[in-house]
Write an enzyme that holds these catalytic residues in place. Structure first.
Site, mmCIF file in Angstrom:
data_model
loop_
_atom_site.group_PDB
_atom_site.id
_atom_site.type_symbol
_atom_site.label_atom_id
_atom_site.label_comp_id
_atom_site.label_asym_id
_atom_site.label_seq_id
_atom_site.Cartn_x
_atom_site.Cartn_y
_atom_site.Cartn_z
ATOM 1 N N GLN A 127 28.009 41.532 57.698
ATOM 2 C CA GLN A 127 29.114 41.646 56.740
ATOM 3 C C GLN A 127 28.732 42.530 55.560
ATOM 4 O O GLN A 127 27.790 42.228 54.837
ATOM 5 C CB GLN A 127 29.501 40.244 56.241
ATOM 6 C CG GLN A 127 30.605 40.205 55.208
ATOM 7 C CD GLN A 127 30.823 38.789 54.675
ATOM 8 O OE1 GLN A 127 29.933 37.951 54.733
ATOM 9 N NE2 GLN A 127 32.006 38.534 54.164
ATOM 10 N N GLY A 128 29.476 43.604 55.349
ATOM 11 C CA GLY A 128 29.206 44.516 54.250
ATOM 12 C C GLY A 128 30.199 44.349 53.117
ATOM 13 O O GLY A 128 31.093 45.197 52.933
ATOM 14 N N SER A 130 29.178 42.338 49.685
ATOM 15 C CA SER A 130 28.480 42.322 48.394
ATOM 16 C C SER A 130 27.766 43.642 48.122
ATOM 17 O O SER A 130 27.252 44.287 49.039
ATOM 18 C CB SER A 130 27.455 41.183 48.356
ATOM 19 O OG SER A 130 28.106 39.926 48.417
ATOM 20 N N GLU A 245 36.181 31.782 56.646
ATOM 21 C CA GLU A 245 34.782 31.439 56.392
ATOM 22 C C GLU A 245 34.669 30.103 55.668
ATOM 23 O O GLU A 245 33.800 29.282 55.981
ATOM 24 C CB GLU A 245 34.122 32.545 55.567
ATOM 25 C CG GLU A 245 32.651 32.288 55.249
ATOM 26 C CD GLU A 245 32.048 33.324 54.323
ATOM 27 O OE1 GLU A 245 30.807 33.373 54.240
ATOM 28 O OE2 GLU A 245 32.798 34.069 53.671
ATOM 29 N N SER A 370 30.864 32.757 45.012
ATOM 30 C CA SER A 370 30.097 31.720 44.322
ATOM 31 C C SER A 370 30.995 30.546 43.933
ATOM 32 O O SER A 370 32.208 30.690 43.763
ATOM 33 C CB SER A 370 29.428 32.296 43.064
ATOM 34 O OG SER A 370 30.394 32.528 42.058
ATOM 35 N N ASN A 371 30.388 29.368 43.791
ATOM 36 C CA ASN A 371 31.169 28.180 43.447
ATOM 37 C C ASN A 371 31.858 28.317 42.105
ATOM 38 O O ASN A 371 32.932 27.742 41.880
ATOM 39 C CB ASN A 371 30.267 26.940 43.473
ATOM 40 C CG ASN A 371 29.941 26.510 44.892
ATOM 41 O OD1 ASN A 371 30.273 27.210 45.851
ATOM 42 N ND2 ASN A 371 29.294 25.368 45.042
ATOM 43 N N GLU A 372 31.261 29.080 41.186
ATOM 44 C CA GLU A 372 31.916 29.307 39.897
ATOM 45 C C GLU A 372 33.220 30.072 40.083
ATOM 46 O O GLU A 372 34.250 29.747 39.471
ATOM 47 C CB GLU A 372 30.976 30.079 38.957
ATOM 48 C CG GLU A 372 29.779 29.285 38.472
ATOM 49 C CD GLU A 372 28.660 29.187 39.505
ATOM 50 O OE1 GLU A 372 27.706 28.429 39.288
ATOM 51 O OE2 GLU A 372 28.740 29.881 40.549
#
Length: 386
Positions: A127-128, A130, A245, A370-372
């Site tokens: 997976q590209g 980030s 996902e 991210s969870n944030e």
């Protein structure tokens, strides 16, 4: 642990899975998974071959595209039972990410070309998304695609690319229009990693492994027929992919499997009656049951035709928090026993991979958004906060 999936039909299905695993899972692979040890490409490939021959390799895919036709309930039962039986969870980049996106948005030619090879394992995808300067803010990505005759020239870099050392294809988000609002100028492209201009460099993690990589793209030619859907609609496809996902990141089967391992570790060390340990185990068991019920509810809604969006962020947050808490509790139980001593080669069971899992699973609350960021999504899209 009270099981929400224990009807007569569930039990018959579980027995079918047990019989299959008993006949097909390689003992060495089973032993690795039971110890929480890192997997090799051969471990994954061997198990995928068996699942593919059975027709079980893509539980969530429609039957017409090679899926088994399971209900949402059967998928959760299978996930739970396969973890319990120490089977290796297959990397989801092909089966759970780009595969469903091609089924939903890809051209018939893309589906015919790629879906069978994803099922068989002939193609290994990474997976590209980030980038070095665009972690959870995917819309600020810098990798660009410039128009050329018959396609696009792609240049830029991607990072934290899991299992790219094994991959022969990568699905990428790239910027195709820098003049519009940043979410509206992104496209999704499929890139052959053997092409000139594609290179990779491993990143060593604090757990000692090199399962993630940097990817560099230097004027890589991507023909028009390897653009997914429409140009500049990649943000739409990325959001759909992340929803797929996040259903899996909840990790019910993985959490139940690890919860059992932690309980057994507590018993083997005589700490099962420690009030603090017992309370932590009981609390985590309740948490697992709660996320299982929530996942069942959301999957049932999807099967009924209800569109699910930001709610999957809740599964991502709580599922990863539970899994990380279990690895922390395992370390608490192990204490110094999780570390090798001067007199021994390594750590003995049941703690031989406790430190590896603790360190490796710090990533769970970061990947997939991210969870944030997930909390911000829930606040704005579900609670209506500004």
């Amino acid at each position: 642990m009270t099981d929400l999936l224990n009807s007569a039909e569930d039990q018959a299905f579980r027995q079918e899975i047990r019989d299959f695993v008993s006949a097909e899972l390689h003992p060495e692979t089973r032993a690795k998974v039971s110890r929480g040890a890192p997997m090799t490409r051969d471990d994954f490939a061997r198990w995928q071959e068996s699942l593919h021959a059975k027709g079980w390799v893509a539980p969530a895919w429609p039957k017409e595209h090679g899926g088994p036709g399971w209900t949402a309930r059967e998928r959760i039962v299978a996930d739970e039972e396969l973890f319990r039986l120490h089977t290796p969870p297959l990397p989801g980049f092909g089966l759970k990410m780009i595969g469903p996106i091609l089924i939903q948005f890809g051209s018939p030619e893309q589906q015919q070309r790629f879906l069978p090879r994803i099922l068989s394992g002939e193609d290994w995808w990474c997976q590209g998304f980030s980038e070095p300067g665009a972690g959870s803010d995917l819309a600020s990505l810098k990798t660009k695609a410039e128009r050329t005759e018959g396609g696009w020239l792609v240049s830029g870099s991607k990072t934290w690319t899991t299992y790219a050392q094994y991959a022969n294809w990568i699905f990428c988000l790239v910027r195709t229009d820098p003049e519009v609002k940043k979410q509206e100028g992104i496209s999704m492209m499929l890139i052959d990693m053997s092409l000139p201009g594609v290179s990779r460099r491993p990143i060593r993690l604090m757990d000692g492994t090199e399962e993630v990589n940097e990817i560099f793209l230097d004027q890589v030619f991507v023909p028009d027929d390897l653009v997914v859907g429409e140009i500049n609609k990649g943000w739409t496809y990325a959001k759909a992919l992340l929803e797929h996902e996040r259903f899996g990141i909840g990790g019910i089967g993985r959490s139940k499997h690890l919860l059992q391992r932690v309980r057994e570790a507590a018993q083997s060390t005589g700490r099962a009656d420690d009030p603090e340990i017992a309370n932590a185990l009981d609390t985590l068991e309740i948490d697992v049951m709660a996320i299982e019920a929530t996942t069942l509810r959301l999957l049932a809604a999807v099967e009924a035709g209800v569109k699910i969006g930001a709610e999957t962020s809740l599964l991502k947050i709580r599922g990863t928090e539970i899994q990380q808490a279990l690895t922390e509790l395992m370390l608490d139980i192990a204490g110094p026993a999780a570390l090798p001593t001067r007199d021994s080669v390594g750590v003995q069971e049941p703690f031989e991979n406790a430190m590896y899992q603790f360190l490796n699973w710090r990533k769970l609350s970061i990947y997939g958004g991210s969870n944030e960021i997930q909390r911000s999504i829930l606040a704005t899209q579900v609670l209506g906060l500004k």
